[in-house]
Design a protein around this motif. Structure first.
Motif, PDB file in Angstrom:
ATOM      1  N   MET A   1       0.856  -1.201   0.000  1.00 35.91           N
ATOM      2  CA  MET A   1       0.000   0.000   0.000  1.00 35.91           C
ATOM      3  C   MET A   1       0.882   1.238   0.000  1.00 35.91           C
ATOM      4  N   ARG A   2       1.042   1.902  -1.127  1.00 39.81           N
ATOM      5  CA  ARG A   2       2.029   2.975  -1.130  1.00 39.81           C
ATOM      6  C   ARG A   2       1.588   4.246  -1.835  1.00 39.81           C
ATOM      7  N   ARG A   3       0.810   4.131  -2.892  1.00 37.57           N
ATOM      8  CA  ARG A   3       0.526   5.331  -3.691  1.00 37.57           C
ATOM      9  C   ARG A   3      -0.716   6.037  -3.140  1.00 37.57           C
ATOM     10  N   ILE A   4      -0.520   7.308  -2.781  1.00 43.20           N
ATOM     11  CA  ILE A   4      -1.633   8.063  -2.189  1.00 43.20           C
ATOM     12  C   ILE A   4      -1.871   9.347  -2.976  1.00 43.20           C
ATOM     13  N   LEU A   5      -3.118   9.585  -3.302  1.00 41.05           N
ATOM     14  CA  LEU A   5      -3.490  10.851  -3.937  1.00 41.05           C
ATOM     15  C   LEU A   5      -4.140  11.738  -2.892  1.00 41.05           C
ATOM     16  N   ILE A   6      -3.658  12.999  -2.799  1.00 31.03           N
ATOM     17  CA  ILE A   6      -4.273  13.981  -1.905  1.00 31.03           C
ATOM     18  C   ILE A   6      -4.882  15.078  -2.773  1.00 31.03           C
ATOM     19  N   SER A   7      -6.150  15.359  -2.593  1.00 28.96           N
ATOM     20  CA  SER A   7      -6.802  16.444  -3.331  1.00 28.96           C
ATOM     21  C   SER A   7      -6.840  17.680  -2.439  1.00 28.96           C
ATOM     22  N   GLY A   8      -6.139  18.758  -2.859  1.00 29.35           N
ATOM     23  CA  GLY A   8      -6.117  19.993  -2.063  1.00 29.35           C
ATOM     24  C   GLY A   8      -4.743  20.288  -1.512  1.00 29.35           C
ATOM     25  N   ALA A   9      -4.229  21.482  -1.815  1.00 29.38           N
ATOM     26  CA  ALA A   9      -2.874  21.863  -1.362  1.00 29.38           C
ATOM     27  C   ALA A   9      -2.933  23.173  -0.590  1.00 29.38           C
ATOM     28  N   SER A  10      -3.708  23.173   0.504  1.00 30.14           N
ATOM     29  CA  SER A  10      -3.805  24.392   1.308  1.00 30.14           C
ATOM     30  C   SER A  10      -3.086  24.139   2.637  1.00 30.14           C
ATOM     31  N   VAL A  11      -3.806  23.721   3.666  1.00 25.74           N
ATOM     32  CA  VAL A  11      -3.190  23.450   4.973  1.00 25.74           C
ATOM     33  C   VAL A  11      -3.124  21.935   5.224  1.00 25.74           C
ATOM     34  N   ALA A  12      -4.298  21.286   5.236  1.00 30.76           N
ATOM     35  CA  ALA A  12      -4.323  19.846   5.537  1.00 30.76           C
ATOM     36  C   ALA A  12      -3.535  19.050   4.491  1.00 30.76           C
ATOM     37  N   GLY A  13      -3.678  19.416   3.206  1.00 25.54           N
ATOM     38  CA  GLY A  13      -3.045  18.648   2.123  1.00 25.54           C
ATOM     39  C   GLY A  13      -1.527  18.593   2.243  1.00 25.54           C
ATOM     40  N   PRO A  14      -0.838  19.751   2.255  1.00 26.46           N
ATOM     41  CA  PRO A  14       0.633  19.722   2.355  1.00 26.46           C
ATOM     42  C   PRO A  14       1.127  19.131   3.670  1.00 26.46           C
ATOM     43  N   ALA A  15       0.377  19.366   4.771  1.00 25.65           N
ATOM     44  CA  ALA A  15       0.804  18.783   6.053  1.00 25.65           C
ATOM     45  C   ALA A  15       0.791  17.263   5.944  1.00 25.65           C
ATOM     46  N   THR A  28       1.011  11.939  -4.423  1.00 24.56           N
ATOM     47  CA  THR A  28       0.672  12.902  -5.487  1.00 24.56           C
ATOM     48  C   THR A  28      -0.365  13.862  -4.910  1.00 24.56           C
ATOM     49  N   VAL A  29      -0.160  15.160  -5.145  1.00 26.34           N
ATOM     50  CA  VAL A  29      -1.125  16.164  -4.677  1.00 26.34           C
ATOM     51  C   VAL A  29      -1.748  16.832  -5.899  1.00 26.34           C
ATOM     52  N   VAL A  30      -3.075  16.858  -5.951  1.00 25.65           N
ATOM     53  CA  VAL A  30      -3.754  17.572  -7.039  1.00 25.65           C
ATOM     54  C   VAL A  30      -4.448  18.790  -6.436  1.00 25.65           C
ATOM     55  N   GLU A  31      -4.235  19.948  -7.056  1.00 22.29           N
ATOM     56  CA  GLU A  31      -4.812  21.214  -6.550  1.00 22.29           C
ATOM     57  C   GLU A  31      -5.466  21.942  -7.725  1.00 22.29           C
ATOM     58  N   ARG A  32      -6.700  22.333  -7.506  1.00 23.84           N
ATOM     59  CA  ARG A  32      -7.441  22.993  -8.582  1.00 23.84           C
ATOM     60  C   ARG A  32      -6.819  24.327  -8.999  1.00 23.84           C
ATOM     61  N   ALA A  33      -6.299  25.076  -8.023  1.00 22.68           N
ATOM     62  CA  ALA A  33      -5.697  26.377  -8.340  1.00 22.68           C
ATOM     63  C   ALA A  33      -4.361  26.161  -9.064  1.00 22.68           C
ATOM     64  N   PRO A  34      -3.909  27.173  -9.808  1.00 19.72           N
ATOM     65  CA  PRO A  34      -2.647  27.010 -10.553  1.00 19.72           C
ATOM     66  C   PRO A  34      -1.406  27.003  -9.663  1.00 19.72           C
ATOM     67  N   ALA A  35      -1.547  27.428  -8.405  1.00 20.87           N
ATOM     68  CA  ALA A  35      -0.426  27.482  -7.456  1.00 20.87           C
ATOM     69  C   ALA A  35      -1.037  27.507  -6.061  1.00 20.87           C
ATOM     70  N   PRO A  36      -0.218  27.278  -5.001  1.00 14.56           N
ATOM     71  CA  PRO A  36      -0.785  27.368  -3.654  1.00 14.56           C
ATOM     72  C   PRO A  36      -1.468  28.716  -3.458  1.00 14.56           C
ATOM     73  N   ARG A  37      -2.650  28.705  -2.842  1.00 15.25           N
ATOM     74  CA  ARG A  37      -3.430  29.937  -2.735  1.00 15.25           C
ATOM     75  C   ARG A  37      -3.102  30.693  -1.448  1.00 15.25           C
ATOM     76  N   GLY A  38      -2.634  31.928  -1.614  1.00 17.38           N
ATOM     77  CA  GLY A  38      -2.337  32.767  -0.453  1.00 17.38           C
ATOM     78  C   GLY A  38      -3.629  33.388   0.057  1.00 17.38           C
TER      79      GLY A  38
END
Ligand SMILES: Cc1cc2nc3c(=O)[nH]c(=O)nc-3n(C[C@H](O)[C@H](O)[C@H](O)COP(=O)(O)OP(=O)(O)OC[C@H]3O[C@@H](n4cnc5c(N)ncnc54)[C@H](O)[C@@H]3O)c2cc1C
Length: 397
Positions: A1-15, A28-38
């Protein structure tokens, strides 16, 4: 069990990505925005979430950008002081801007785990071997696990657990935050003005070079398109039309705000935030709402517990997911309760309620009760025991 997809790169996702990568998962992290959202407000940490940040090794980076806020003033329509609250009551042991936190967390995983920015999951099909995922742009792939860290309006939750209306409960308020000029020359301080069912405020940020404007208002459920930012600005302007203090000036500034944020103040309440090989973390699974003052802390602690249980179970979600839910349930519940309590204090709906609130705040100004407020907040912030997962087996490739 190794490959994990995380949807969302805000706080919970990157942590979560940070921890899972450290434990040997392929992330793998997929984020709808073109870059991390400030953007966004100041978020504060105390108790368990501060300990999670320490264990992540990001405390020094965060201390370098902490807000260092002082007291918060409450004023009447003419700008006259009603009461002041000490920093200890509201700013926790560490306070940073949400955008700065996102940047620090993202730096931990950038170039280390795969990121798919500007993309979104369109379908999830689970079978005995994994979850087949289709994307708007990327080619379909199979992952062992999928985690939705995609916020209050979670896409993964919608695809796996059903429509938002079954899980998202509005608390009867709307919130807006944006960056603007520090035209009042505030020096590491904030000023707020209430009227029944409304609060508007301004606090300085980035060494007083700019400020964050904040609006909350009570309303029956509003119908609007979440992509229609112009309409959201109108809703804020309509709710605050005719208000005193600096409100007209702040509303005028809203038109040019680079990072306008607007959303309902809502909670996510689900019987279970995992199903099969899919889990939800942070706002997606148990949003407590900004009024809890614990949304970001809950997201960080949730990510820590999820990764720890997965690592401890050697990646076996059938063991890890129930344990993740069990450990987090009471903490998430207390954070949600805190939001309902603090709504009464932060945005009293009636003139009588506001009068009583102001009276209490004035008493807190003359009596040394700031420490008591801080201790009460710490009680919720510490309402979870963090396991030490460092001994957990690293998942072997
Ligand atoms: C730009 C922004 C500004 C914010 N400002 C405030 C604020 O001022 N006050 C406040 O109380 N809360 C604010 N929040 C919410 C706050 O960050 C969260 O409540 C808290 O930090 C929990 O974090 P989270 O990672 O669980 O969810 P969020 O911080 O909400 O993050 C969810 C992430 O998922 C991404 N996402 C959404 N849909 C998809 C999709 N289909 N596919 C891939 N990715 C997707 C989003 O772009 C976002 O990066 C803001 C959130 C964002 C995204």
């Amino acid at each position: 069990m190794r490959r994990i997809l995380i949807s969302g790169a805000s706080v919970a996702g990157p942590a979560l990505a940070h921890w899972l990568h450290r434990y040997g998962f392929e992330v793998t992290v997929v984020e709808r925005a073109p870059a991390p959202r400030g953007g966004g407000y100041a978020v504060d940490f105390r108790g368990a979430s501060l300990e999670v940040l320490r264990r992540m090794g990001v405390l020094d980076e965060l201390r370098a950008v902490e807000t260092g806020m002082g007291e918060t003033r409450y004023v009447d329509a003419a700008g006259r002081r009603i009461a002041s609250m000490p920093a200890v009551a509201f700013s926790g042991e560490l306070e940073v801007l949400r955008g700065d936190l996102v940047e620090v967390l993202h730096r931990r995983t950038a170039g280390v785990v795969e990121h798919l920015f500007g993309d979104s999951v369109t379908g999830l099909t689970e079978d005995a071997d994994g979850v087949r995922v289709t994307f708007e742009n990327a080619a379909p792939r199979t992952f062992d696990l999928v985690v939705g860290a995609d916020g209050l309006h979670s896409n993964v939750r919608g695809l796996v657990f059903g429509p938002e209306r079954e899980h998202v409960h509005e608390l009867g308020f709307y919130a807006s935050v944006f960056t603007t000029a520090n035209h009042l020359g505030l020096d590491r301080t904030g000023v707020f003005h209430n009227s029944p069912g409304r609060i508007a405020g301004l606090y300085s940020a980035r060494h007083n070079t700019e400020a964050k404007a904040v609006f909350y208002f009570a309303a029956d459920p509003l119908t609007y398109d979440r992509g229609d930012v112009a309409r959201q600005r109108e809703l804020v302007a309509e709710a605050f039309a005719g208000q005193g203090w600096e409100v007209p000036r702040l509303l005028a500034a809203m038109a040019d705000a680079p990072d306008f944020y607007f959303d309902s103040v809502s909670q996510v309440r689900m019987a279970s935030s995992t199903r099969g090989r899919v889990a939800l973390v942070g706002d997606a699974g148990y949003c407590a709402s900004p009024l809890s003052g614990m949304g970001t802390s809950l997201a960080l602690v949730g990510a820590y517990v999820l990764e720890g249980e997965l690592a401890a179970a050697g990646g076996d979600h059938r063991v890890a997911f129930p344990e993740y839910e069990r450990r987090l349930r009471d903490f998430a519940l207390r954070c949600r309760r805190q939001a309902v309590d603090s709504a009464r204090w932060f945005v009293p709906r009636t003139r009588a309620g506001l009068w009583l609130r102001d009276l209490n705040y004035r008493m807190m100004t003359v009596l040394p009760t700031g420490g008591l407020v801080a201790r009460m907040a710490l009680k919720v912030a510490n309402a979870i025991t963090l396991e030490d997962y460092r001994g957990a087996a690293v998942v072997q490739p």
